[in-house]
Design a protein around this motif. Structure first.
Motif, PDB file in Angstrom:
ATOM      1  N   HIS A 125       0.816  -1.213   0.000  1.00 23.62           N
ATOM      2  CA  HIS A 125       0.000   0.000   0.000  1.00 23.62           C
ATOM      3  C   HIS A 125       0.852   1.266   0.000  1.00 23.62           C
ATOM      4  O   HIS A 125       0.367   2.341  -0.347  1.00 23.62           O
ATOM      5  CB  HIS A 125      -0.947   0.013   1.207  1.00 23.62           C
ATOM      6  CG  HIS A 125      -2.137  -0.881   1.029  1.00 23.62           C
ATOM      7  ND1 HIS A 125      -3.141  -0.601   0.134  1.00 23.62           N
ATOM      8  CD2 HIS A 125      -2.466  -2.046   1.628  1.00 23.62           C
ATOM      9  CE1 HIS A 125      -4.054  -1.563   0.187  1.00 23.62           C
ATOM     10  NE2 HIS A 125      -3.663  -2.446   1.093  1.00 23.62           N
ATOM     11  N   GLU A 126       2.116   1.158   0.367  1.00 19.27           N
ATOM     12  CA  GLU A 126       2.994   2.325   0.374  1.00 19.27           C
ATOM     13  C   GLU A 126       3.381   2.758  -1.038  1.00 19.27           C
ATOM     14  O   GLU A 126       3.900   3.843  -1.236  1.00 19.27           O
ATOM     15  CB  GLU A 126       4.267   2.023   1.167  1.00 19.27           C
ATOM     16  CG  GLU A 126       4.018   1.831   2.652  1.00 19.27           C
ATOM     17  CD  GLU A 126       5.247   1.335   3.390  1.00 19.27           C
ATOM     18  OE1 GLU A 126       6.310   1.141   2.737  1.00 19.27           O
ATOM     19  OE2 GLU A 126       5.156   1.139   4.607  1.00 19.27           O
ATOM     20  N   ARG A 127       3.151   1.902  -2.008  1.00 24.20           N
ATOM     21  CA  ARG A 127       3.550   2.192  -3.389  1.00 24.20           C
ATOM     22  C   ARG A 127       2.354   2.638  -4.229  1.00 24.20           C
ATOM     23  O   ARG A 127       1.261   2.116  -4.094  1.00 24.20           O
ATOM     24  CB  ARG A 127       4.167   0.954  -4.033  1.00 24.20           C
ATOM     25  CG  ARG A 127       5.489   0.579  -3.418  1.00 24.20           C
ATOM     26  CD  ARG A 127       6.093  -0.594  -4.147  1.00 24.20           C
ATOM     27  NE  ARG A 127       7.344  -0.986  -3.521  1.00 24.20           N
ATOM     28  CZ  ARG A 127       8.539  -0.606  -3.937  1.00 24.20           C
ATOM     29  NH1 ARG A 127       8.653   0.185  -4.978  1.00 24.20           N
ATOM     30  NH2 ARG A 127       9.620  -1.017  -3.313  1.00 24.20           N
ATOM     31  N   GLN A 128       2.624   3.564  -5.115  1.00 29.24           N
ATOM     32  CA  GLN A 128       1.634   3.945  -6.122  1.00 29.24           C
ATOM     33  C   GLN A 128       1.517   2.776  -7.096  1.00 29.24           C
ATOM     34  O   GLN A 128       2.526   2.216  -7.523  1.00 29.24           O
ATOM     35  CB  GLN A 128       2.087   5.213  -6.850  1.00 29.24           C
ATOM     36  CG  GLN A 128       1.143   5.701  -7.896  1.00 29.24           C
ATOM     37  CD  GLN A 128      -0.155   6.241  -7.299  1.00 29.24           C
ATOM     38  OE1 GLN A 128      -0.215   6.593  -6.134  1.00 29.24           O
ATOM     39  NE2 GLN A 128      -1.186   6.280  -8.104  1.00 29.24           N
ATOM     40  N   MET A 129       0.301   2.405  -7.440  1.00 28.44           N
ATOM     41  CA  MET A 129       0.082   1.267  -8.337  1.00 28.44           C
ATOM     42  C   MET A 129      -0.805   1.689  -9.506  1.00 28.44           C
ATOM     43  O   MET A 129      -1.585   2.618  -9.395  1.00 28.44           O
ATOM     44  CB  MET A 129      -0.591   0.119  -7.585  1.00 28.44           C
ATOM     45  CG  MET A 129       0.217  -0.456  -6.460  1.00 28.44           C
ATOM     46  SD  MET A 129      -0.609  -1.922  -5.796  1.00 28.44           S
ATOM     47  CE  MET A 129       0.641  -2.519  -4.681  1.00 28.44           C
ATOM     48  N   ARG A 130      -0.670   0.971 -10.607  1.00 33.37           N
ATOM     49  CA  ARG A 130      -1.544   1.193 -11.759  1.00 33.37           C
ATOM     50  C   ARG A 130      -2.593   0.088 -11.753  1.00 33.37           C
ATOM     51  O   ARG A 130      -2.260  -1.090 -11.762  1.00 33.37           O
ATOM     52  CB  ARG A 130      -0.766   1.175 -13.068  1.00 33.37           C
ATOM     53  CG  ARG A 130      -1.712   1.399 -14.245  1.00 33.37           C
ATOM     54  CD  ARG A 130      -1.035   1.857 -15.489  1.00 33.37           C
ATOM     55  NE  ARG A 130      -0.424   3.167 -15.424  1.00 33.37           N
ATOM     56  CZ  ARG A 130      -1.058   4.325 -15.627  1.00 33.37           C
ATOM     57  NH1 ARG A 130      -2.355   4.335 -15.819  1.00 33.37           N
ATOM     58  NH2 ARG A 130      -0.392   5.451 -15.618  1.00 33.37           N
ATOM     59  N   SER A 131      -3.857   0.478 -11.732  1.00 35.03           N
ATOM     60  CA  SER A 131      -4.939  -0.495 -11.638  1.00 35.03           C
ATOM     61  C   SER A 131      -5.419  -0.952 -13.016  1.00 35.03           C
ATOM     62  O   SER A 131      -5.669  -0.142 -13.903  1.00 35.03           O
ATOM     63  CB  SER A 131      -6.120   0.093 -10.869  1.00 35.03           C
ATOM     64  OG  SER A 131      -7.173  -0.856 -10.814  1.00 35.03           O
TER      65      SER A 131
END
Length: 197
Positions: free
Chosen positions: A128-134
């Motif tokens: 959750h600490e990382r920006q992710m691409r959904s």
């Protein structure tokens, strides 16, 4: 062993059960390969576990490839973070990020580019600490999905991702034989939130 990177991208996904393996093989990997090839002036090499030859020593091949890959793209689902191989792949690249940060290499960013396949609520805190691409809205595994109107939106999302990936790949630090391969244990399964009858 080569003294340079051999792969630009290592796609990490949970192999057993669920739709993620078929989605990766049918849609994500082929489209990623073509779009990256269209965006750079060199031959892009992407590692997918299907590349391990029959009779090859699977674990050793994966370790060697992981150490010689520029970046990791984990295809994240809740069970991804319970799979020992997936955790080893994620934590290996996270450890490399730590080492590079300590060395103070200029202009080096993340080496993990996470993609959400499904249900990000149950990911561990470090994810959750990382920006992710959904890609939750486009995670259909079936080959005929390519023939739908919705696939055009998937393609646009892939194009945006590849534009970011090109910049990520370009800032990767020089290869080092000192980078470790991590093998953490998965966290225990959490109890189901569903009531028992």
């Amino acid at each position: 062993m080569a003294l340079v990177y051999e792969y630009d991208v290592f796609i990490s996904y949970r192999r057993g059960g669920g739709d993620a393996p078929d989605w990766v093989r049918n849609h994500f990997h082929p489209r990623l390969q073509r779009l990256l090839d269209d965006h750079v002036d060199y031959d892009v090499k992407i590692f997918l576990e299907d590349s391990v030859p029959v009779g090859g020593k699977w674990l050793q091949v994966i370790r060697d490839v992981l150490q010689r890959a520029r970046i990791l793209i984990p295809i994240c689902s809740p069970k991804y973070f319970l799979d020992e191989r997936c955790l080893a792949e994620w934590h290996t690249m996270a450890k490399r990020e730590e080492i590079v940060a300590k060395e103070g290499v200029a202009k080096v960013g993340p080496l993990i580019y996470p993609v959400i396949f499904s249900d990000s609520e149950n990911f561990p805190g470090y994810a959750h600490e990382r920006q992710m691409r959904s890609f939750r809205d486009w995670n259909k595994p079936y080959p005929q999905y390519q023939n739908t109107v919705e696939y055009l939106d998937f393609d646009r999302q892939m194009t945006r991702m590849v534009e970011e990936l090109v910049a990520v790949i370009e800032q990767v630090p020089p290869w080092s034989s000192e980078w470790p391969v991590e093998t953490p244990s998965p966290e225990p399964y959490r109890p189901s939130k569903l009531p028992r009858f």
